[in-house]
Write an enzyme that holds these catalytic residues in place. Structure first.
Site, PDB file in Angstrom:
ATOM      1  N   ASP A 122      -4.969  -8.258  -3.396  1.00 49.86           N
ATOM      2  CA  ASP A 122      -5.268  -8.029  -1.983  1.00 49.86           C
ATOM      3  C   ASP A 122      -6.569  -8.680  -1.507  1.00 49.86           C
ATOM      4  OD1 ASP A 122      -5.095  -7.099   0.592  1.00 49.86           O
ATOM      5  OD2 ASP A 122      -5.300  -4.976   0.106  1.00 49.86           O
ATOM      6  N   HIS A 143       0.836  -1.212   0.000  1.00 50.41           N
ATOM      7  CA  HIS A 143       0.000   0.000   0.000  1.00 50.41           C
ATOM      8  C   HIS A 143       0.872   1.264   0.000  1.00 50.41           C
ATOM      9  CE1 HIS A 143      -3.389  -2.606   0.517  1.00 50.41           C
ATOM     10  NE2 HIS A 143      -3.033  -2.970   1.729  1.00 50.41           N
TER      11      HIS A 143
HETATM   12 ZN   LIG Z   1      -3.338  -6.938   2.565  1.00 43.98          ZN
END
Ligand SMILES: [Zn+2]
Length: 452
Positions: free
Chosen positions: A319, A268
């Protein structure tokens, strides 16, 4: 030795035609552009190196769509996490394997040929270790074996419920280890992937909120050359909590306190100041972007333009698996930057360059680095992982070269994927996984029981 001939292929130095490739033991032994077709199996279409998926929690595929109803107050990542904790409460090892196989099948059909599975679900529903502490790591490995997915398994170290050594919560009981039990888990994971061709086991401290400085140091110390992945700076609240705890922002703290280098993948890294952008770029670590999930969770927008202009490395991951598509992740990354900067073709590096090609090339390189495997290129010494697009599709038939990649990323998406090879074996034909019916039926049965 398997001998293929590809109509068109994207090689490291550009497009080529009639490309013969010789494959030995799953690895490309030689590449021969402008080859004769005699004695070779023809692969019609446009062959790209398969894209690595550098971040996933496969079990979350089973809760895709279950957190899209508005709650009483301010839905956020944190309210989504409550739904996720309830969902995983009842999963059995068979469920974990069935969901993982279904997600990996969709990844292969969606243009990903290798996966880094950030695996934090370890213990039984009561939070007790299974007789084999790596039972669920074994289930991930089994799903990779069944689907043919190339695997980098990242058993996750999760010890605290928040910054400053807070105790884990009840919802985190299936994740938690101490440094000693984590070492046994890693040993078990390494055994679980034995026999899985070319698999890698890396190390994954979950996040700065799930470790202490001491335990972080201890779990990464034996990493050697293995990949090290960590979630970081996904949420504003996480940045605020880290500032309150240490006086530093999460990425600044990590760069100061850990040996961040090319082995590392910072998942991220959404909330960065200018110094942190420069710090990650110059560390040669990979930023692990998950653009579709970050949009779904309302995380924020990565500093993409600034980071790439400083030579920062990135790859993409699916994800939460709310939508599984390699081209759609790249498109979402570029679109996030267009909305942020109110401009077009933001992430292409120079005038005249295809945005799709530029994104694809850099996600190949960053993904391969993050997975710690010889993948991401149609070249001798690399795994024979190929995504072959249907050259007769109307979005591809009248164009050529980099326009094919632009059409794949921005227009047609995964619908133009025809054949997918992993380690030289075709696992997807006509857009469908070769074991689709069985994998789908088992997943459907598991989901019917879980959601009943
Ligand atoms: Zn993750």
């Amino acid at each position: 030795m398997r001998r293929l001939i590809l109509d068109h292929a994207l090689l490291p130095d550009g497009w080529a035609e009639h490309v013969g490739i010789d494959i030995e033991g799953g690895t490309i032994a030689a590449v021969h552009p402008n080859s004769a077709s005699e004695g070779r199996e023809r692969v019609a279409g446009i062959a790209l190196p398969g894209l690595p998926n550098l971040h996933s929690h496969t079990f979350q595929r089973g809760m895709a769509g279950l957190a899209e109803t508005r709650g009483p107050v301010g839905d956020s990542f944190w309210t989504w996490r409550q739904v996720m904790y309830r969902f995983l409460g009842s999963l059995t090892p068979d469920d974990v394997e069935a969901i993982a196989a279904f997600a990996m099948m969709e990844m292969l059909e969606g243009g990903f040929t290798a996966l880094a599975e950030f695996h934090y679900l370890h213990h039984d529903a009561d939070g007790r270790p299974y007789a084999d502490i790596a039972e669920l790591s074994g289930r991930i490995a089994a799903a990779a074996r069944e689907t043919g997915m190339g695997l980098t398994l990242l058993p996750v170290f999760y010890a605290q419920g928040g910054f400053g050594g807070a105790a884990p919560t009840e919802g985190q009981r299936r994740f938690v280890n101490d440094v000693e039990s984590y070492a046994r888990l890693l040993d078990g994971a390494r055994k679980a992937v034995v026999g899985l061709d070319d698999a890698v086991v890396g190390i994954a401290p979950h996040s700065l909120r799930a470790v202490t400085p001491e335990s972080l140091r201890e779990v990464i110390a034996p990493a050697g050359e293995a990949p090290v992945h960590i979630h970081i700076a996904e949420q504003v609240k996480e940045v605020e909590d880290c500032l309150a705890w240490s006086g530093q922002r999460p990425v600044a703290w990590l760069l100061d306190h850990a040996p961040v280098d090319r082995r590392w993948c910072l998942i991220h890294a959404t909330h960065l100041d200018a110094q942190e952008v420069e710090g990650i770029a110059s560390s040669h670590a990979v930023a692990g972007l998950c653009p579709i999930t970050e949009a779904n969770l309302g995380d924020g927008i990565f500093e993409g333009a600034d980071y790439l202009s400083r030579g920062g490395r990135f790859g993409v991951g699916s994800d939460s698996n709310i939508e599984i598509s390699a081209p759609a992740e790249l498109k979402q990354f570029e679109y996030s930057q267009r909305l942020k900067h109110r401009a077009r073709n933001v992430l292409a590096e120079h005038e005249g360059q295809s945005t799709g090609r530029s994104l694809y090339d850099r996600a190949l390189a960053g993904g391969a680095q993050a997975l710690g495997r010889r993948i991401g290129a149609i070249a001798a010494g690399h795994r024979a992982d190929l995504v072959v697009l249907d050259a007769a599709h109307p979005d591809l038939a009248a164009v050529s070269g980099d326009r094919w990649v632009d059409s794949y990323v921005f227009v047609a998406g995964k619908a133009v994927i025809d054949t997918v090879f992993v380690a030289g074996e075709a696992v997807v034909r006509n857009g469908r996984h070769v074991n689709r019916e069985a994998i789908r039926a088992r997943y459907s049965r598991a989901m019917a029981r879980i959601l009943s």
